[in-house]
Design a protein around this motif. Sequence first.
Motif, short mmCIF file in Angstrom:
data_model
loop_
_atom_site.label_atom_id
_atom_site.label_comp_id
_atom_site.label_asym_id
_atom_site.label_seq_id
_atom_site.Cartn_x
_atom_site.Cartn_y
_atom_site.Cartn_z
N PRO A 26 0.82 -1.21 0.00
CA PRO A 26 0.00 0.00 0.00
C PRO A 26 0.85 1.27 0.00
O PRO A 26 1.86 1.35 0.71
CB PRO A 26 -0.81 -0.11 1.29
N GLY A 27 0.47 2.22 -0.83
CA GLY A 27 1.18 3.49 -0.91
C GLY A 27 2.44 3.46 -1.75
O GLY A 27 3.03 4.51 -2.02
N SER A 55 -2.91 6.73 -3.53
CA SER A 55 -3.01 5.82 -2.38
C SER A 55 -3.41 4.44 -2.87
O SER A 55 -3.61 4.22 -4.06
CB SER A 55 -4.05 6.36 -1.39
N PRO A 59 -0.70 3.36 -6.25
CA PRO A 59 -1.00 4.80 -6.25
C PRO A 59 -0.80 5.40 -7.64
O PRO A 59 0.27 5.27 -8.23
CB PRO A 59 -0.01 5.37 -5.24
N ASN A 64 4.32 9.71 -10.55
CA ASN A 64 4.75 8.48 -9.88
C ASN A 64 5.58 7.65 -10.85
O ASN A 64 5.29 7.57 -12.04
CB ASN A 64 3.56 7.68 -9.40
#
Length: 106
Positions: A26-27, A55, A59, A64
């Motif tokens: 997660p993340g 998130s 994410p 990113n």
Amino acid sequence: MHCQLWVTRYMDPHSGLTVSKSWYCPGIGLVRHEHTADAITDVRVLKSCHIAGGSGLLPLEKGNRWEYADPYHPEVMRSELVFFVEYADGTDTLMMLISDLTAQKK
């Protein structure tokens, strides 16, 4: 941090049973991927990442970026695998991929 393992199995008409194992944190996103076909397993492990936002298990925010390392000896094989989010508006996302695999000459 607790990662989730996702496993996909399918029959490929050429290589038979194919299994993909993907670990998501997660993340962060995809941190490890194993792909097995024809009794050969190829592995990629997260080498570096830049998380500008977003998130969940993957994410998705513009900027990113994830770069993955391989297990190959650099004198035998060189590879590059990078994913990045080029566009994200909360509904639609455009992810791009840079991929290169080169056998080194001896």
